[in-house]
Design a protein around this motif. Structure first.
Motif, mmCIF file in Angstrom:
data_model
loop_
_atom_site.group_PDB
_atom_site.id
_atom_site.type_symbol
_atom_site.label_atom_id
_atom_site.label_comp_id
_atom_site.label_asym_id
_atom_site.label_seq_id
_atom_site.Cartn_x
_atom_site.Cartn_y
_atom_site.Cartn_z
ATOM 1 N N LEU A 6 -0.254 -6.231 -2.997
ATOM 2 C CA LEU A 6 0.375 -6.449 -4.300
ATOM 3 C C LEU A 6 -0.670 -6.521 -5.404
ATOM 4 N N HIS A 7 -0.295 -6.013 -6.556
ATOM 5 C CA HIS A 7 -1.080 -6.226 -7.770
ATOM 6 C C HIS A 7 -0.318 -7.240 -8.620
ATOM 7 N N VAL A 8 -1.017 -8.293 -9.050
ATOM 8 C CA VAL A 8 -0.351 -9.451 -9.659
ATOM 9 C C VAL A 8 -1.098 -9.871 -10.914
ATOM 10 N N ARG A 9 -0.344 -10.300 -11.924
ATOM 11 C CA ARG A 9 -0.946 -10.961 -13.082
ATOM 12 C C ARG A 9 0.088 -11.908 -13.683
ATOM 13 N N GLN A 10 -0.377 -12.778 -14.588
ATOM 14 C CA GLN A 10 0.533 -13.676 -15.288
ATOM 15 C C GLN A 10 0.528 -13.310 -16.763
ATOM 16 N N THR A 11 1.715 -13.165 -17.346
ATOM 17 C CA THR A 11 1.810 -12.720 -18.732
ATOM 18 C C THR A 11 1.534 -13.878 -19.692
ATOM 19 N N ALA B 83 4.455 -8.649 -10.519
ATOM 20 C CA ALA B 83 3.775 -7.990 -9.404
ATOM 21 C C ALA B 83 4.450 -6.680 -9.061
ATOM 22 N N GLY B 84 3.627 -5.735 -8.610
ATOM 23 C CA GLY B 84 4.114 -4.481 -8.051
ATOM 24 C C GLY B 84 3.260 -4.136 -6.852
ATOM 25 N N ASP C 166 1.698 -1.560 -6.491
ATOM 26 C CA ASP C 166 0.450 -1.217 -7.157
ATOM 27 C C ASP C 166 0.694 -1.389 -8.657
ATOM 28 N N PHE C 167 -0.353 -1.151 -9.476
ATOM 29 C CA PHE C 167 -0.234 -1.463 -10.904
ATOM 30 C C PHE C 167 0.819 -0.604 -11.609
ATOM 31 N N GLY C 168 1.165 0.548 -11.024
ATOM 32 C CA GLY C 168 2.216 1.370 -11.622
ATOM 33 C C GLY C 168 3.595 0.965 -11.157
ATOM 34 N N GLY C 169 3.650 -0.034 -10.298
ATOM 35 C CA GLY C 169 4.921 -0.397 -9.669
ATOM 36 C C GLY C 169 5.103 0.421 -8.400
ATOM 37 N N GLY C 170 5.872 -0.109 -7.488
ATOM 38 C CA GLY C 170 6.063 0.560 -6.206
ATOM 39 C C GLY C 170 7.389 1.299 -6.138
ATOM 40 N N ASP C 171 7.576 2.005 -5.048
ATOM 41 C CA ASP C 171 8.823 2.728 -4.807
ATOM 42 C C ASP C 171 9.960 1.711 -4.669
#
Length: 355
Positions: free
Chosen positions: A238-243, A250-251, A253-258
């Motif tokens: 997962l790629h994760v951050r807090q806004t 999270a996705g 990957d950073f582009g979002g997943g399928d």
């Protein structure tokens, strides 16, 4: 004579081009079906970087874009931008090392950090590998707020914002002379298509083919919560951050997943995995998921520049919109108003796809 330019699209690319054109003295009309924010941008992970998988020419464009974000933030105070740094271990060890060696040789500020140092950077991560990469200069923009800031300032400087569906480009003697919205023609000296996933259909009305794919990307969003993360975490699954408002997103990957056949179920699974990654996340609650359609030219690289087959038409479509927006805005404005094409855009003309 003041140049009249129509910008189709109010995502981050369209907003940046409109702002730079307006600031440079053009009379700008922004036309968007969806209003401020566009379609892809609000569903973006919003990572500003020049990270892995880039040939050096594209890396140089991205590094310049990172610098242009700093310039833009100085010119537009209050732009929601954070240089929070990013931890990355989302590649096999050999590829991670190859990326670090290559990009370090190009001047990217990659630091190899051990488990203890990584834990100091992100103390709430439940599991860390023995070795990760850290890039302190990477950052994030809050995408919708950034677009609203750009468009509000463009409007203050005289730009006009129109909500409507572009039915067709208006043509005369092989030149685009405007657009048709709700049966009415709006005239312009030049039209910019920055409409992301909607760009091919609009370009087609002038006989211009844009070879673009629009893969979906799912990102999960928590309800706002106490601070758990200091920066970006590009972990194995997962790629994760807090806004800025406290949502943990999270996705895969950073582009979002399928999103799969059952996006809601996929989102719930990703959310559970995200919670498991973080200490102190017991009270973290699922809020919603987004599925963004990422406008991606078929070779993965931007299309930025004038169309060859018809006059008066400028195209700006790319996947890495958040990273590239300030540079593309500046370069497009210079090219449209002064005829000067920045050398960094050299590889990204539409003509590269000509058969």
């Amino acid at each position: 004579m003041t140049k009249q330019v129509i910008v189709i699209g109010a995502g981050i690319i369209g907003a940046s081009i409109a702002w730079h054109l307006t600031k440079a003295g053009a009379r700008v009309t922004v036309v968007s079906e969806s209003g401020a924010g566009g379609v892809a941008t609000p569903n973006s992970f919003a990572w500003i970087n020049a990270s892995w998988g880039n040939p050096e020419t594209y890396f140089r464009l991205r590094i310049r874009a990172m610098a242009e974000w700093k310039r833009l933030a100085n010119e537009l105070p209050g732009l929601p931008l954070a240089w929070c740094g990013g931890l990355c271990w989302d590649l096999p060890a050999d590829r991670l090392e190859a990326y670090a060696a290559e990009h370090s040789s190009w001047g990217y500020g990659i630091e190899r950090v051990g488990r203890e140092q990584a834990a100091r950077i992100e103390p709430n991560l439940a599991e860390l590998p023995d070795s990760t990469l850290y890039v302190a200069e990477e950052g994030v923009a809050e995408p919708v707020a950034a677009i609203k800031a750009l468009l509000a300032d463009a409007e203050r400087r005289g730009a006009r914002i129109v909500t409507g569906n572009v039915e067709t480009l208006a043509l005369s003697s092989g030149k685009v002379t405007g657009i048709v919205v709700a049966g009415e023609t709006i005239a312009a000296d030049e039209v910019v298509i920055a409409a992301g996933a909607g760009a091919p259909a609009i370009a087609e009305t002038a006989g211009v083919n844009l070879p673009i794919e629009t893969p979906p990307g799912l990102i999960v969003h928590s309800r706002p919560y106490k601070k758990l993360l200091n920066g970006l975490v590009l972990a194995e699954k997962l790629h994760v951050r807090q806004t800025a408002e406290g949502r943990v997103i999270a996705g895969s990957d950073f582009g979002g997943g399928d999103p799969g056949e059952k996006p809601e179920a996929t989102a719930r699974e990703q959310f559970a995995a995200m919670k498991a990654m973080l200490h102190g996340a017991d009270g973290l609650e699922f809020d919603f998921h987004t599925v963004g359609y990422r406008p991606t030219p078929v070779d993965g690289f931007p299309i930025v520049g004038r169309a060859d087959s018809v006059g008066g038409l400028y195209i700006a479509v790319t996947h890495s919109g958040i990273t590239l927006a300030p540079a593309i805005g500046l370069f497009a404005a210079n090219e449209i108003l002064d005829g000067e094409r920045d050398p960094l855009l050299g590889p990204y003309a539409l003509s590269r796809f000509a058969q």
